[in-house]
Design a protein around this motif. Sequence first.
Motif, PDB file in Angstrom:
ATOM      1  N   PHE A   1      -4.134   0.089   3.944  1.00  0.00           N
ATOM      2  CA  PHE A   1      -4.988  -1.003   4.386  1.00  0.00           C
ATOM      3  C   PHE A   1      -4.209  -1.825   5.404  1.00  0.00           C
ATOM      4  O   PHE A   1      -3.015  -2.072   5.227  1.00  0.00           O
ATOM      5  CB  PHE A   1      -5.383  -1.865   3.187  1.00  0.00           C
ATOM      6  CG  PHE A   1      -6.208  -3.048   3.553  1.00  0.00           C
ATOM      7  CD1 PHE A   1      -7.541  -2.910   3.875  1.00  0.00           C
ATOM      8  CD2 PHE A   1      -5.654  -4.315   3.587  1.00  0.00           C
ATOM      9  CE1 PHE A   1      -8.313  -4.003   4.219  1.00  0.00           C
ATOM     10  CE2 PHE A   1      -6.409  -5.414   3.918  1.00  0.00           C
ATOM     11  CZ  PHE A   1      -7.743  -5.256   4.240  1.00  0.00           C
TER      12      PHE A   1
ATOM     13  N   CYS B   1       0.834  -1.215   0.000  1.00  0.00           N
ATOM     14  CA  CYS B   1       0.000   0.000   0.000  1.00  0.00           C
ATOM     15  C   CYS B   1       0.859   1.251   0.000  1.00  0.00           C
ATOM     16  O   CYS B   1       0.553   2.224  -0.706  1.00  0.00           O
ATOM     17  CB  CYS B   1      -0.931   0.003   1.200  1.00  0.00           C
ATOM     18  SG  CYS B   1      -2.298  -1.140   1.054  1.00  0.00           S
TER      19      CYS B   1
ATOM     20  N   ARG C   1      -7.320   7.569  -0.762  1.00  0.00           N
ATOM     21  CA  ARG C   1      -7.538   6.199  -0.281  1.00  0.00           C
ATOM     22  C   ARG C   1      -6.236   5.539   0.178  1.00  0.00           C
ATOM     23  O   ARG C   1      -6.207   4.813   1.155  1.00  0.00           O
ATOM     24  CB  ARG C   1      -8.206   5.369  -1.381  1.00  0.00           C
ATOM     25  CG  ARG C   1      -8.440   3.940  -1.017  1.00  0.00           C
ATOM     26  CD  ARG C   1      -9.425   3.840   0.142  1.00  0.00           C
ATOM     27  NE  ARG C   1      -9.549   2.480   0.571  1.00  0.00           N
ATOM     28  CZ  ARG C   1      -9.110   2.011   1.735  1.00  0.00           C
ATOM     29  NH1 ARG C   1      -8.538   2.821   2.586  1.00  0.00           N
ATOM     30  NH2 ARG C   1      -9.257   0.757   2.056  1.00  0.00           N
TER      31      ARG C   1
END
Length: 85
Positions: free
Chosen positions: A51, A17, A46
Amino acid sequence: MNTFLYCGAGELIIEHCNAVHRAICDLEWYKLESREARNLIILMIRTHQPFRITAGKIIPLTMATFCSVLKTSSGYISFLLTKHS
């Protein structure tokens, strides 16, 4: 063993990520069409918070967490062995 696998997978996901976030930030967005640049903003927002795999939605499972768990459990085991002897 399961904890190690979960923490290893969590660390790998966070690294990927972060790599996506760095790639998006290094992209020459000013050369893109306006629609693509708009979509890029959504991706940047985002990927800003990576994550994570968490334990109980509280503790992120990373290798640092795994080391902390090992350190704490070895401390408890040594304490119990000294009390038992």
